[in-house]
Motif scaffolding. Sequence first.
Motif, short mmCIF file in Angstrom:
data_model
loop_
_atom_site.label_atom_id
_atom_site.label_comp_id
_atom_site.label_asym_id
_atom_site.label_seq_id
_atom_site.Cartn_x
_atom_site.Cartn_y
_atom_site.Cartn_z
N GLY A 49 52.46 45.89 35.29
CA GLY A 49 53.25 45.90 34.05
C GLY A 49 53.98 47.23 33.86
N THR A 83 44.31 46.47 39.28
CA THR A 83 44.86 47.84 39.24
C THR A 83 45.48 48.20 37.90
OG1 THR A 83 47.05 47.18 40.00
CG2 THR A 83 45.43 47.72 41.70
N GLY A 122 50.14 40.88 31.50
CA GLY A 122 48.73 41.13 31.23
C GLY A 122 48.45 42.61 31.47
N ARG A 123 47.40 43.11 30.85
CA ARG A 123 47.04 44.51 31.13
C ARG A 123 46.63 44.67 32.59
NH1 ARG A 123 42.13 47.48 31.24
NH2 ARG A 123 41.12 45.47 31.05
N THR A 147 51.21 51.31 50.16
CA THR A 147 49.73 51.33 50.20
C THR A 147 49.22 50.82 51.54
OG1 THR A 147 49.88 50.60 47.92
CG2 THR A 147 47.68 50.68 48.88
N THR A 203 56.22 33.83 37.70
CA THR A 203 55.14 34.26 38.58
C THR A 203 55.66 34.45 39.99
OG1 THR A 203 52.84 33.89 39.23
CG2 THR A 203 54.24 31.97 39.31
N ILE A 222 53.05 36.05 34.66
CA ILE A 222 51.69 35.52 34.79
C ILE A 222 51.31 35.45 36.27
CG2 ILE A 222 51.84 34.25 32.60
CD1 ILE A 222 52.18 31.66 34.12
C1 LIG Z 1 48.65 46.72 51.27
C2 LIG Z 1 48.47 45.52 50.37
C3 LIG Z 1 48.85 44.27 50.82
C4 LIG Z 1 48.70 43.15 50.00
N1 LIG Z 1 49.06 41.95 50.47
C5 LIG Z 1 48.93 40.86 49.70
C6 LIG Z 1 49.31 39.58 50.17
O1 LIG Z 1 49.76 39.42 51.30
N2 LIG Z 1 49.16 38.52 49.32
C7 LIG Z 1 48.67 38.68 48.05
O2 LIG Z 1 48.55 37.69 47.31
N3 LIG Z 1 48.30 39.89 47.58
C8 LIG Z 1 48.42 40.97 48.37
N4 LIG Z 1 48.04 42.18 47.89
C9 LIG Z 1 47.57 42.28 46.51
C10 LIG Z 1 48.78 42.41 45.60
O3 LIG Z 1 49.47 43.59 45.87
C11 LIG Z 1 48.35 42.46 44.15
O4 LIG Z 1 47.64 41.29 43.86
C12 LIG Z 1 49.55 42.52 43.23
O5 LIG Z 1 50.37 43.62 43.49
C13 LIG Z 1 49.18 42.61 41.77
O6 LIG Z 1 48.34 43.72 41.58
P1 LIG Z 1 47.09 43.56 40.66
O7 LIG Z 1 46.41 42.29 41.01
O8 LIG Z 1 46.32 44.82 40.68
O9 LIG Z 1 47.78 43.33 39.23
P2 LIG Z 1 47.71 44.19 37.91
O10 LIG Z 1 48.62 45.34 37.98
O11 LIG Z 1 46.28 44.44 37.53
O12 LIG Z 1 48.33 43.06 36.96
C14 LIG Z 1 48.85 43.35 35.67
C15 LIG Z 1 49.76 42.26 35.24
O13 LIG Z 1 50.93 42.25 36.04
C16 LIG Z 1 51.42 40.91 36.15
N5 LIG Z 1 51.40 40.49 37.56
C17 LIG Z 1 50.70 41.00 38.58
N6 LIG Z 1 50.97 40.33 39.72
C18 LIG Z 1 51.86 39.37 39.38
C19 LIG Z 1 52.51 38.33 40.10
N7 LIG Z 1 52.32 38.15 41.42
N8 LIG Z 1 53.37 37.52 39.44
C20 LIG Z 1 53.58 37.68 38.11
N9 LIG Z 1 52.99 38.64 37.37
C21 LIG Z 1 52.14 39.46 38.00
C22 LIG Z 1 50.47 40.03 35.33
O14 LIG Z 1 50.99 39.94 34.03
C23 LIG Z 1 49.19 40.84 35.36
O15 LIG Z 1 48.32 40.54 34.30
C24 LIG Z 1 48.16 43.30 48.69
C25 LIG Z 1 47.78 44.57 48.25
C26 LIG Z 1 47.91 45.66 49.08
C27 LIG Z 1 47.46 47.00 48.56
#
Ligand SMILES: Cc1cc2nc3c(=O)[nH]c(=O)nc-3n(C[C@H](O)[C@H](O)[C@H](O)COP(=O)(O)OP(=O)(O)OC[C@H]3O[C@@H](n4cnc5c(N)ncnc54)[C@H](O)[C@@H]3O)c2cc1C
Length: 260
Positions: free
Chosen positions: A128, A124, A116-117, A222, A60, A7
């Motif tokens: 998952g 993105t 989650g999806r 990235t 998480t 989560i």
């Molecule tokens: C270069 C770069 C640097 C970044 N730096 C930061 C940063 O410093 N701090 C920050 O908060 N974000 C950062 N991010 C964003 C972070 O990478 C994303 O929020 C994270 O990888 C999850 O991607 P998403 O939100 O697209 O999840 P999705 O892929 O859309 O999520 C799908 C599912 O994966 C699971 N999931 C996703 N993330 C988590 C989690 N953290 N814990 C448990 N389950 C999870 C959940 O079930 C979720 O529903 C950065 C992104 C990039 C590209």
Amino acid sequence: MNIIVCIKQVPDTTEIKLDPTTGTLLRDGVPSIMNPDDKGGLEIALRLKEQRGGQVTVLTMGPPQAEEILREALAMGVDRAILLSDRKFAGADTLATSNALAGALRTLPFDVVIAGRQAIDGDTAQVGPQVAEHLDLPQVTYAEEIARADDNCLTVRRAIEEGHQIVEVALPCLLTVSAGAVRPRYMSVRGVVEAHGREVERWNFDSISVDERRVGLKGSPTRVFKSFARGGRNAGTPREVDPGEAAEIIIERLQEKFIL
Ligand SMILES: Cc1cc2nc3c(=O)[nH]c(=O)nc-3n(C[C@H](O)[C@H](O)[C@H](O)COP(=O)(O)OP(=O)(O)OC[C@H]3O[C@@H](n4cnc5c(N)ncnc54)[C@H](O)[C@@H]3O)c2cc1C
């Protein structure tokens, strides 16, 4: 059956605003919530536990305040909650995030992992499926319901564009779930009260099994060069035409944009 639900804590908005000068996310004043798709996943996990017995764990990765969504999950009825938090995970892109989550999952017994999806902030839908790949697990995306479960296999209904598919998947496996798939249960009053006193396990880099080069900024291929908000639409050009001509204009415009 051991079920683990990943989560994520997200800002309570589907429309992230960006600072027009710096291009960074404006998070101030935006309350945080459990990602809606993850709540759907949690509901499916709790129903599976009710059907088959076992344990539901939520996991998480995030800053200390992500504990809030773990307490919410405890109040909904999960058995165990793990907060994975370490400076070494900072700056993670989706690949590094999924590597850290997979590192935690390697140290836990599980039959089913549910994610989650998609997260409503990062959006993105990569994490998952990436976790499934790291752990070499079969995955079923867009899962809506577990129709049948036995010790070795799940029968899952998944959404596809034209309708539904029923698939069988061997355990252990990973499912991704959308918020619309099920109606998540509310926290019970007793659950809320009890959740305050329950333990949230705090894990760090040393608690998990992953190569340090694959997490945090170091493990993130990235690079974001620029972020910007999409500009508003212009008002368009009003024209008075008969319906036949209007249809032709619309078709022409759609063809210009390769929609038709
Ligand atoms: C270069 C770069 C640097 C970044 N730096 C930061 C940063 O410093 N701090 C920050 O908060 N974000 C950062 N991010 C964003 C972070 O990478 C994303 O929020 C994270 O990888 C999850 O991607 P998403 O939100 O697209 O999840 P999705 O892929 O859309 O999520 C799908 C599912 O994966 C699971 N999931 C996703 N993330 C988590 C989690 N953290 N814990 C448990 N389950 C999870 C959940 O079930 C979720 O529903 C950065 C992104 C990039 C590209």
